[in-house]
Design an enzyme around this catalytic site. Structure first.
Site, PDB file in Angstrom:
ATOM      1  CG  HIS A   1      -1.767   1.171   1.394  1.00 36.53           C
ATOM      2  ND1 HIS A   1      -1.740   1.984   2.505  1.00 36.53           N
ATOM      3  CD2 HIS A   1      -2.703   1.699   0.568  1.00 36.53           C
ATOM      4  CE1 HIS A   1      -2.630   2.953   2.349  1.00 36.53           C
ATOM      5  NE2 HIS A   1      -3.223   2.804   1.187  1.00 36.53           N
TER       6      HIS A   1
ATOM      7  CG  HIS B   1      -1.956   9.083   0.431  1.00 32.60           C
ATOM      8  ND1 HIS B   1      -2.552   9.842   1.419  1.00 32.60           N
ATOM      9  CD2 HIS B   1      -2.806   8.053   0.200  1.00 32.60           C
ATOM     10  CE1 HIS B   1      -3.704   9.290   1.762  1.00 32.60           C
ATOM     11  NE2 HIS B   1      -3.883   8.206   1.043  1.00 32.60           N
TER      12      HIS B   1
END
Length: 273
Positions: free
Chosen positions: A5, A41
């Protein structure tokens, strides 16, 4: 598929693959003109992670290409699937087509090397908003226009907004997508979530009449949640700790039922036991 991830920095590719990931998820942010700009992110992100690692998108694709091109010094045979988590929330709905177009051009040049011995990994385009289905259209039409329709064989799809499955099916219909569908379900590791919707997605996958080929659950960092996911019958688990998932897969209860996917496993085919 053990899916590492938030792999947004080139050095993290090696780090996650070494821990047991055969797949990675990478965040893609767009500029105001709908061009993919960074693999980034930002805050907030999963508990226990540095949210601020990043590369320019083109640089990341170059690094990823090396990691997935046989014969390259950086080649990692295990890495076979990449999920691009497309952060289209910053775009207007009418920019989705252009985002798909630009994404295709970037991948073609920097990842697929214009079809000349580029990276071999399968790619999933993961879109958070059903209204942005035209991103898929823009992507497909651009590869066709560039004379590389064959590369669509390596591309799959995911809508990641935890929407109702019938709504997802209708968005795919509008986008002209009939296969290569992964369905995600999940939430940040900071919060608990039941497997209710995962079970619905798996039922769609196994019905023979649904659109879903594979189901993955995110973000799973605990052994107990890993076991629950495997009991439910997921195809992929997205995690911050690939070694935890690999560990559970080697337990007596799972080692005969599950194995880690290799390049020869078609990620667009529904697995039939």
């Amino acid at each position: 598929w053990i899916m590492g991830h938030m792999v947004n920095n080139i050095n993290q590719i090696e780090e996650f693959v070494s821990l047991g990931a055969n797949s990675i998820e990478t965040d893609v942010s767009f500029d105001k003109k709908a061009n993919p700009e960074y693999t980034y992110h930002g805050t907030p992100c999963d508990c226990g992670r540095d949210c601020l690692r990043w590369e320019y998108f083109k640089d990341f694709l170059n690094g990823l290409r090396k990691a997935t091109t046989p014969g390259d010094a950086k080649y990692r045979e295990k890495l076979i699937l990449v999920v691009f988590d497309l952060k289209t929330g910053s775009l207007y709905d009418n920019q989705a087509y252009d985002a798909g177009k630009s994404l295709a051009k970037n991948l073609l040049e920097y990842y697929w090397n214009n079809g000349n011995n580029g990276g071999r990994a399968y790619i999933v385009l993961s879109i958070p908003n059903l209204a942005h289905y035209k991103l898929v259209t823009g992507f497909k039409e651009t590869l066709k226009d560039e004379g590389h329709e064959d590369l669509l064989e390596k591309v799959g799809h995911d809508f990641s907004g935890n929407d109702d499955i019938p709504d997802i099916e209708s968005a795919y219909k509008k986008a002209g997508v009939t296969g290569h569908v992964w369905q995600s379900d999940g939430i940040t590791n900071c919060l608990p979530r039941t497997l209710k919707r995962v079970i619905l997605a798996i039922a769609n996958r196994d019905s023979g009449s649904g659109i879903i080929n594979k189901v993955y659950y995110w973000t799973v960092d605990k052994r107990s949640t890993t076991r629950d996911s495997l009991e439910a019958g997921v195809d992929g688990i997205m995690t911050n700790y690939p070694d935890v998932i690999a560990d559970v897969l080697s337990e007596a209860a799972y080692k005969d039922k599950y194995r880690i996917a290799t390049y020869d496993d078609n990620p667009w085919e529904t697995f039939k036991a």
